[in-house]
Design a protein around this motif. Sequence first.
Motif, PDB file in Angstrom:
ATOM      1  N   UNK A 108       0.813  -1.217   0.000  1.00  0.00           N
ATOM      2  CA  UNK A 108       0.000   0.000   0.000  1.00  0.00           C
ATOM      3  C   UNK A 108       0.849   1.269   0.000  1.00  0.00           C
ATOM      4  N   UNK A 109       0.379   2.275  -0.747  1.00  0.00           N
ATOM      5  CA  UNK A 109       0.974   3.615  -0.776  1.00  0.00           C
ATOM      6  C   UNK A 109       2.395   3.650  -1.334  1.00  0.00           C
ATOM      7  N   UNK A 110       2.772   2.635  -2.118  1.00  0.00           N
ATOM      8  CA  UNK A 110       4.105   2.663  -2.705  1.00  0.00           C
ATOM      9  C   UNK A 110       4.266   3.821  -3.690  1.00  0.00           C
ATOM     10  N   UNK A 111       3.168   4.264  -4.309  1.00  0.00           N
ATOM     11  CA  UNK A 111       3.252   5.415  -5.194  1.00  0.00           C
ATOM     12  C   UNK A 111       3.637   6.662  -4.409  1.00  0.00           C
ATOM     13  N   UNK A 112       3.048   6.834  -3.228  1.00  0.00           N
ATOM     14  CA  UNK A 112       3.398   7.976  -2.387  1.00  0.00           C
ATOM     15  C   UNK A 112       4.807   7.834  -1.811  1.00  0.00           C
ATOM     16  N   UNK A 113       5.119   6.631  -1.345  1.00  0.00           N
ATOM     17  CA  UNK A 113       6.447   6.412  -0.751  1.00  0.00           C
ATOM     18  C   UNK A 113       7.543   6.700  -1.771  1.00  0.00           C
ATOM     19  N   UNK A 114       7.362   6.238  -3.009  1.00  0.00           N
ATOM     20  CA  UNK A 114       8.370   6.478  -4.039  1.00  0.00           C
ATOM     21  C   UNK A 114       8.464   7.954  -4.394  1.00  0.00           C
ATOM     22  N   UNK A 115       7.334   8.687  -4.330  1.00  0.00           N
ATOM     23  CA  UNK A 115       7.365  10.128  -4.593  1.00  0.00           C
ATOM     24  C   UNK A 115       8.124  10.863  -3.492  1.00  0.00           C
ATOM     25  N   UNK A 116       7.854  10.504  -2.241  1.00  0.00           N
ATOM     26  CA  UNK A 116       8.589  11.108  -1.121  1.00  0.00           C
ATOM     27  C   UNK A 116      10.080  10.800  -1.241  1.00  0.00           C
ATOM     28  N   UNK A 153       7.649  16.909   2.071  1.00  0.00           N
ATOM     29  CA  UNK A 153       6.816  16.961   3.276  1.00  0.00           C
ATOM     30  C   UNK A 153       5.334  16.965   2.912  1.00  0.00           C
ATOM     31  N   UNK A 154       4.940  17.769   1.927  1.00  0.00           N
ATOM     32  CA  UNK A 154       3.532  17.835   1.538  1.00  0.00           C
ATOM     33  C   UNK A 154       3.055  16.510   0.949  1.00  0.00           C
ATOM     34  N   UNK A 155       3.933  15.807   0.225  1.00  0.00           N
ATOM     35  CA  UNK A 155       3.563  14.499  -0.311  1.00  0.00           C
ATOM     36  C   UNK A 155       3.360  13.488   0.812  1.00  0.00           C
ATOM     37  N   UNK A 157       2.423  14.215   3.889  1.00  0.00           N
ATOM     38  CA  UNK A 157       1.165  14.584   4.545  1.00  0.00           C
ATOM     39  C   UNK A 157      -0.033  14.142   3.719  1.00  0.00           C
ATOM     40  N   UNK A 158       0.097  14.257   2.400  1.00  0.00           N
ATOM     41  CA  UNK A 158      -0.976  13.810   1.512  1.00  0.00           C
ATOM     42  C   UNK A 158      -1.221  12.315   1.656  1.00  0.00           C
ATOM     43  N   UNK A 159      -0.161  11.558   1.809  1.00  0.00           N
ATOM     44  CA  UNK A 159      -0.283  10.117   1.996  1.00  0.00           C
ATOM     45  C   UNK A 159      -1.014   9.804   3.302  1.00  0.00           C
ATOM     46  N   UNK A 160      -0.774  10.595   4.332  1.00  0.00           N
ATOM     47  CA  UNK A 160      -1.384  10.342   5.643  1.00  0.00           C
ATOM     48  C   UNK A 160      -2.813  10.855   5.737  1.00  0.00           C
ATOM     49  N   UNK A 161      -3.141  11.900   4.968  1.00  0.00           N
ATOM     50  CA  UNK A 161      -4.474  12.504   5.030  1.00  0.00           C
ATOM     51  C   UNK A 161      -5.083  12.528   3.626  1.00  0.00           C
ATOM     52  N   UNK A 162      -5.477  11.358   3.161  1.00  0.00           N
ATOM     53  CA  UNK A 162      -5.938  11.226   1.777  1.00  0.00           C
ATOM     54  C   UNK A 162      -7.283  11.899   1.513  1.00  0.00           C
ATOM     55  N   UNK A 163      -8.071  12.152   2.551  1.00  0.00           N
ATOM     56  CA  UNK A 163      -9.360  12.795   2.355  1.00  0.00           C
ATOM     57  C   UNK A 163      -9.299  14.313   2.483  1.00  0.00           C
ATOM     58  N   UNK A 164      -8.104  14.851   2.635  1.00  0.00           N
ATOM     59  CA  UNK A 164      -7.915  16.294   2.768  1.00  0.00           C
ATOM     60  C   UNK A 164      -7.214  16.815   1.527  1.00  0.00           C
ATOM     61  N   UNK A 165      -7.825  17.766   0.839  1.00  0.00           N
ATOM     62  CA  UNK A 165      -7.267  18.255  -0.413  1.00  0.00           C
ATOM     63  C   UNK A 165      -6.091  19.208  -0.198  1.00  0.00           C
ATOM     64  N   UNK A 166      -5.946  19.777   0.992  1.00  0.00           N
ATOM     65  CA  UNK A 166      -4.916  20.797   1.208  1.00  0.00           C
ATOM     66  C   UNK A 166      -3.492  20.268   0.997  1.00  0.00           C
ATOM     67  N   UNK A 167      -3.122  19.085   1.533  1.00  0.00           N
ATOM     68  CA  UNK A 167      -1.765  18.594   1.246  1.00  0.00           C
ATOM     69  C   UNK A 167      -1.518  18.385  -0.241  1.00  0.00           C
ATOM     70  N   UNK A 168      -2.545  17.926  -0.978  1.00  0.00           N
ATOM     71  CA  UNK A 168      -2.391  17.723  -2.419  1.00  0.00           C
ATOM     72  C   UNK A 168      -2.158  19.049  -3.128  1.00  0.00           C
ATOM     73  N   UNK A 169      -2.893  20.087  -2.706  1.00  0.00           N
ATOM     74  CA  UNK A 169      -2.705  21.403  -3.317  1.00  0.00           C
ATOM     75  C   UNK A 169      -1.352  21.992  -2.931  1.00  0.00           C
ATOM     76  N   UNK A 170      -0.877  21.677  -1.724  1.00  0.00           N
ATOM     77  CA  UNK A 170       0.467  22.119  -1.330  1.00  0.00           C
ATOM     78  C   UNK A 170       1.517  21.470  -2.223  1.00  0.00           C
ATOM     79  N   UNK A 171       1.340  20.191  -2.514  1.00  0.00           N
ATOM     80  CA  UNK A 171       2.286  19.524  -3.408  1.00  0.00           C
ATOM     81  C   UNK A 171       2.265  20.167  -4.791  1.00  0.00           C
ATOM     82  N   UNK A 172       1.065  20.499  -5.274  1.00  0.00           N
ATOM     83  CA  UNK A 172       0.956  21.189  -6.558  1.00  0.00           C
ATOM     84  C   UNK A 172       1.669  22.535  -6.504  1.00  0.00           C
ATOM     85  N   UNK A 173       1.437  23.266  -5.418  1.00  0.00           N
ATOM     86  CA  UNK A 173       2.030  24.593  -5.260  1.00  0.00           C
ATOM     87  C   UNK A 173       3.549  24.527  -5.316  1.00  0.00           C
TER      88      UNK A 173
END
Length: 272
Positions: A108-116, A153-155, A157-173
């Motif tokens: 699970x979450x290997x896509x996020x782990x590899x991004x981090x 860091x934002x990636x 956080x996104x992995x840990x809080x998948x239902x919150x859009x803010x970490x995803x937008x931080x990663x985009x930013x």
Amino acid sequence: MGSFVGHAVPGTFFFFFGMWFTYRMFQRYFLCQVAAAGSGGEKCRSRYRNVSSFACPGTLPPTGEFATAFDAGKFTHIGNAQHMTMFFFFGLNGVMDVLTHYRIPVPPDMDYVSAVLAFSMEALLFYYHLHGRSHMDVQVHMLLFYVVLACAVSTALEMCYKNNVLPALCRSYFTLLQGTWFYQIGFILYPPWGPTWDQENHGQMMMVTLFFTWHNATIFVIMALAGSLIYLRVKAKGPAAMYHGLHGPLRMPKMDAEQIKNMIVDSEEEEV
């Protein structure tokens, strides 16, 4: 990367993928918000989830780094090897994204782990990339180091809080900021036209910091405008388009076109 083009190429890819990721995450979020407003409960809203679909250039940049790393038939440019290593980790992240997309059995979450991991290795390489450089060279790359670290860091956080859009937008930013700042480094250290910068001048180094703040402000405005336009586009969707949007990227329970139409009408009536 010791040239303007060497900074423009990764800058272009980071900016392109940052914009694409921004569009997709805003679209997913607003589609789910409209659906939640129509259903009148948190049950639908809770089905919003972030996804790790960000990818970085993994073929042409390392090929160029490899081709220019040789001098008289010998591999002599260690800096190119560092850049190739960085691209390798982002290529690895791309492989994990593909495996996850096609539901290949991976932890699970290997896509996020590899991004981090990719962002962390990029930050590490840039941090120890500056020995013997001018003060301005160190300054612009340390600012880049902070941005890359923020991506990691934002990636996470996104992995840990998948239902919150803010970490995803931080990663985009921070991905967008990384792209524009790569371009700015190219214009500062390897200007394709105009006068060169005095890399030991304190006044010009203060201008570099000022430019960095302007980049932050510009990215914020770009994302705010993009979010507003995407929201209006989602609200203007017809029932068929809304059906495709909900059942495609969001994979929500099946509804017919009439149900979605009623959902949109109810949502608009609530706003009035």
